[in-house]
Design an enzyme around this catalytic site. Structure first.
Site, PDB file in Angstrom:
ATOM      1  N   PRO A  42       2.893 -27.061  22.098  1.00  0.00           N
ATOM      2  CA  PRO A  42       4.505 -26.736  22.256  1.00  0.00           C
ATOM      3  C   PRO A  42       5.011 -27.903  23.013  1.00  0.00           C
ATOM      4  O   PRO A  42       5.130 -28.035  24.295  1.00  0.00           O
ATOM      5  CB  PRO A  42       4.591 -25.467  22.853  1.00  0.00           C
ATOM      6  CG  PRO A  42       3.327 -25.400  23.626  1.00  0.00           C
ATOM      7  CD  PRO A  42       2.268 -25.887  23.011  1.00  0.00           C
ATOM      8  N   LYS A  66      11.825 -26.557  46.776  1.00  0.00           N
ATOM      9  CA  LYS A  66      10.780 -27.513  47.465  1.00  0.00           C
ATOM     10  C   LYS A  66      11.585 -28.456  48.195  1.00  0.00           C
ATOM     11  O   LYS A  66      11.396 -28.777  49.658  1.00  0.00           O
ATOM     12  CB  LYS A  66      10.163 -28.413  46.552  1.00  0.00           C
ATOM     13  CG  LYS A  66       9.153 -27.541  45.725  1.00  0.00           C
ATOM     14  CD  LYS A  66       7.959 -26.845  46.853  1.00  0.00           C
ATOM     15  CE  LYS A  66       7.183 -28.027  47.534  1.00  0.00           C
ATOM     16  NZ  LYS A  66       6.169 -27.374  48.418  1.00  0.00           N
ATOM     17  N   THR A  79       7.021 -32.575  46.111  1.00  0.00           N
ATOM     18  CA  THR A  79       6.766 -33.143  45.098  1.00  0.00           C
ATOM     19  C   THR A  79       7.993 -34.259  44.863  1.00  0.00           C
ATOM     20  O   THR A  79       9.131 -34.184  45.487  1.00  0.00           O
ATOM     21  CB  THR A  79       7.186 -31.973  44.026  1.00  0.00           C
ATOM     22  OG1 THR A  79       7.237 -32.520  42.610  1.00  0.00           O
ATOM     23  CG2 THR A  79       8.410 -31.326  44.268  1.00  0.00           C
ATOM     24  N   ASP A  80       7.720 -35.248  44.000  1.00  0.00           N
ATOM     25  CA  ASP A  80       8.671 -36.265  43.618  1.00  0.00           C
ATOM     26  C   ASP A  80      10.023 -35.676  42.959  1.00  0.00           C
ATOM     27  O   ASP A  80      10.879 -36.142  42.658  1.00  0.00           O
ATOM     28  CB  ASP A  80       8.263 -37.397  42.763  1.00  0.00           C
ATOM     29  CG  ASP A  80       7.532 -36.858  41.487  1.00  0.00           C
ATOM     30  OD1 ASP A  80       7.506 -35.536  41.120  1.00  0.00           O
ATOM     31  OD2 ASP A  80       7.112 -37.632  40.627  1.00  0.00           O
ATOM     32  N   GLU A  81       9.925 -34.360  42.201  1.00  0.00           N
ATOM     33  CA  GLU A  81      10.828 -33.683  41.829  1.00  0.00           C
ATOM     34  C   GLU A  81      12.366 -33.477  42.477  1.00  0.00           C
ATOM     35  O   GLU A  81      13.189 -33.341  42.155  1.00  0.00           O
ATOM     36  CB  GLU A  81      10.609 -32.518  41.193  1.00  0.00           C
ATOM     37  CG  GLU A  81       9.387 -32.646  40.084  1.00  0.00           C
ATOM     38  CD  GLU A  81       9.004 -31.344  39.084  1.00  0.00           C
ATOM     39  OE1 GLU A  81      10.017 -30.620  39.065  1.00  0.00           O
ATOM     40  OE2 GLU A  81       7.831 -31.421  38.773  1.00  0.00           O
ATOM     41  N   ALA A 118      -2.451 -16.162  48.795  1.00  0.00           N
ATOM     42  CA  ALA A 118      -1.981 -14.973  48.250  1.00  0.00           C
ATOM     43  C   ALA A 118      -2.903 -14.584  46.918  1.00  0.00           C
ATOM     44  O   ALA A 118      -2.532 -13.447  46.602  1.00  0.00           O
ATOM     45  CB  ALA A 118      -0.398 -14.942  47.898  1.00  0.00           C
ATOM     46  N   LYS A 136       0.590 -25.734  32.669  1.00  0.00           N
ATOM     47  CA  LYS A 136       1.088 -27.110  32.840  1.00  0.00           C
ATOM     48  C   LYS A 136       0.604 -27.793  31.723  1.00  0.00           C
ATOM     49  O   LYS A 136      -0.327 -27.595  30.737  1.00  0.00           O
ATOM     50  CB  LYS A 136       0.422 -27.695  34.292  1.00  0.00           C
ATOM     51  CG  LYS A 136       0.816 -27.086  35.334  1.00  0.00           C
ATOM     52  CD  LYS A 136       2.385 -27.059  35.682  1.00  0.00           C
ATOM     53  CE  LYS A 136       2.682 -26.412  37.047  1.00  0.00           C
ATOM     54  NZ  LYS A 136       2.543 -27.070  38.171  1.00  0.00           N
ATOM     55  N   TYR A 163      13.087 -24.687  41.213  1.00  0.00           N
ATOM     56  CA  TYR A 163      11.674 -25.131  41.762  1.00  0.00           C
ATOM     57  C   TYR A 163      12.043 -26.316  42.735  1.00  0.00           C
ATOM     58  O   TYR A 163      11.620 -26.304  43.921  1.00  0.00           O
ATOM     59  CB  TYR A 163      10.720 -25.308  40.552  1.00  0.00           C
ATOM     60  CG  TYR A 163       9.759 -26.329  41.333  1.00  0.00           C
ATOM     61  CD1 TYR A 163       8.961 -25.742  42.425  1.00  0.00           C
ATOM     62  CD2 TYR A 163       9.359 -27.717  40.853  1.00  0.00           C
ATOM     63  CE1 TYR A 163       7.963 -26.619  42.846  1.00  0.00           C
ATOM     64  CE2 TYR A 163       8.308 -28.484  41.348  1.00  0.00           C
ATOM     65  CZ  TYR A 163       7.546 -27.894  42.334  1.00  0.00           C
ATOM     66  OH  TYR A 163       6.722 -28.667  42.847  1.00  0.00           O
TER      67      TYR A 163
END
Length: 337
Positions: free
Chosen positions: A203, A152, A124-126, A35, A187, A148
């Site tokens: 940051p 997923k 994702t492992d998240e 996209a 990221k 997020y």
């Protein structure tokens, strides 16, 4: 299997995967659907534009007509297309639901219609949430802690349901934190590298002791390739390199390698629901013959060098893209500790 649809192929991991596959399999044809949202970039695939085995289509996985047209001409699908940044999901959750769940649904319906040989969904492992000790196995329950990771996880469950209900030949990979060339500079690693190059503050959330398992993107691409060709239909495979490090370690490594002072570190208020530690058990994919080749230190050096040598690529994003400027202002500019 000679024709593969790669959705989200102009993004970070997707573009690296497309290049990896064309280099490894001279007889394969890759069709990319992307996209081209803020993180998708055709420049990531510029070196492939003249390759007759590569075709690019601009469009969304949520567009049923586009997906139907492309799905009718391929043998397999590798779905990278997703909204992926946790920080953005905290403020813009709706876009994550649209892409990561409904978009996946559109792809699954078309794959079912055309009898696709293999549907590999990139996750994702998240989705497992945070773990204090040990490592998550593929059979562990999903406990996502951000919009997020929840989106997923929703996509993962939908994919699984199409295997159980319709016998669709699906596979799922869940990788740890990727890094490497062409990663959008929101990221941690590309952000900190490019900020350090410009002597701008880095940051760092909270105390910087959040732990991630870092995997060089080429190693992840190799793992996805192995699962695509050798994985057992209906199964999930964790992909991680066993490089667990605190964010502060990554930060110090970047500054030391670039010869920059630690005074550039700027602690900022931690984000809501920030998972403390990710860790995955990778014995299942290793049983297929895969193992990571890049050490964290060598991968970081290679990655940092790439951003130093490709300044035009990231500077165009950070200085010209209004979306990036809005993101940075919203998430970091006013978050001093």
């Amino acid at each position: 299997m000679q024709s593969i649809l790669v959705t989200g192929g102009a993004g970070f991991i997707g573009s690296n995967f497309v290049r990896y596959m064309l280099n490894k399999y001279p007889d394969y044809r890759i069709i990319v659907l992307d996209a081209l949202t803020y993180a998708g970039n055709r420049e990531n695939l510029a070196d492939l534009e003249k390759d007759p085995r590569y075709l690019f289509y601009h469009g969304s996985i949520g567009d049923e007509k586009v997906v139907d047209n492309l799905m009718s001409n391929v043998d397999a699908v590798v779905n990278f297309a997703a909204e992926t940044h946790v920080d953005r999901s905290i403020h813009e959750a709706g876009a994550f639901i649209d892409t990561d769940i409904r978009g996946t649904f559109v792809l699954l319906e078309a794959a079912k219609k055309y009898g696709i040989e293999r549907f590999l969904h990139i996750s994702t492992d998240e989705v497992y949430g945070s773990i204090e000790n040990g490592s998550f196995k593929e059979t562990d329950p999903l406990m996502p802690n951000s919009p997020y990771s929840a989106s997923k996880a929703g996509g993962d469950l939908l994919v699984r349901s199409y295997f159980k209900t319709y016998d669709l030949p699906v596979l799922i990979t869940r990788s740890s934190n990727n890094y490497g060339p062409y990663q959008y500079p929101e990221k941690l690693i590309p952000l900190f590298v490019t900020n350090a190059i410009d002597d701008q503050p880095l940051p760092l959330y909270g105390d910087g002791k959040n732990v991630r398992d870092w995997i060089y993107v080429e190693d992840n691409c190799a793992g996805i390739d192995v699962v695509l060709h050798r994985g057992k239909i209906g199964e999930i495979y964790n992909i991680g390199a066993g490089n667990e490090r605190e964010n502060i370690y990554i930060t110090h490594f970047i500054l030391d390698y670039l010869g920059k002072p630690k005074s550039l570190i700027k602690p900022v208020k931690d984000r809501p629901g920030h998972d403390r530690r990710y860790s995955v058990d990778t014995s299942k994919i290793r049983a297929l013959g895969w193992e990571p080749k890049w050490s964290l230190e060598e991968g970081l050096k290679h990655t940092i060098d790439w951003y130093v040598e490709n300044e035009t690529w990231w500077r165009h994003i950070k200085e010209k893209q209004e979306e990036y400027k809005r993101f940075y202002e919203k998430h970091y500019a006013s978050k001093d500790e």
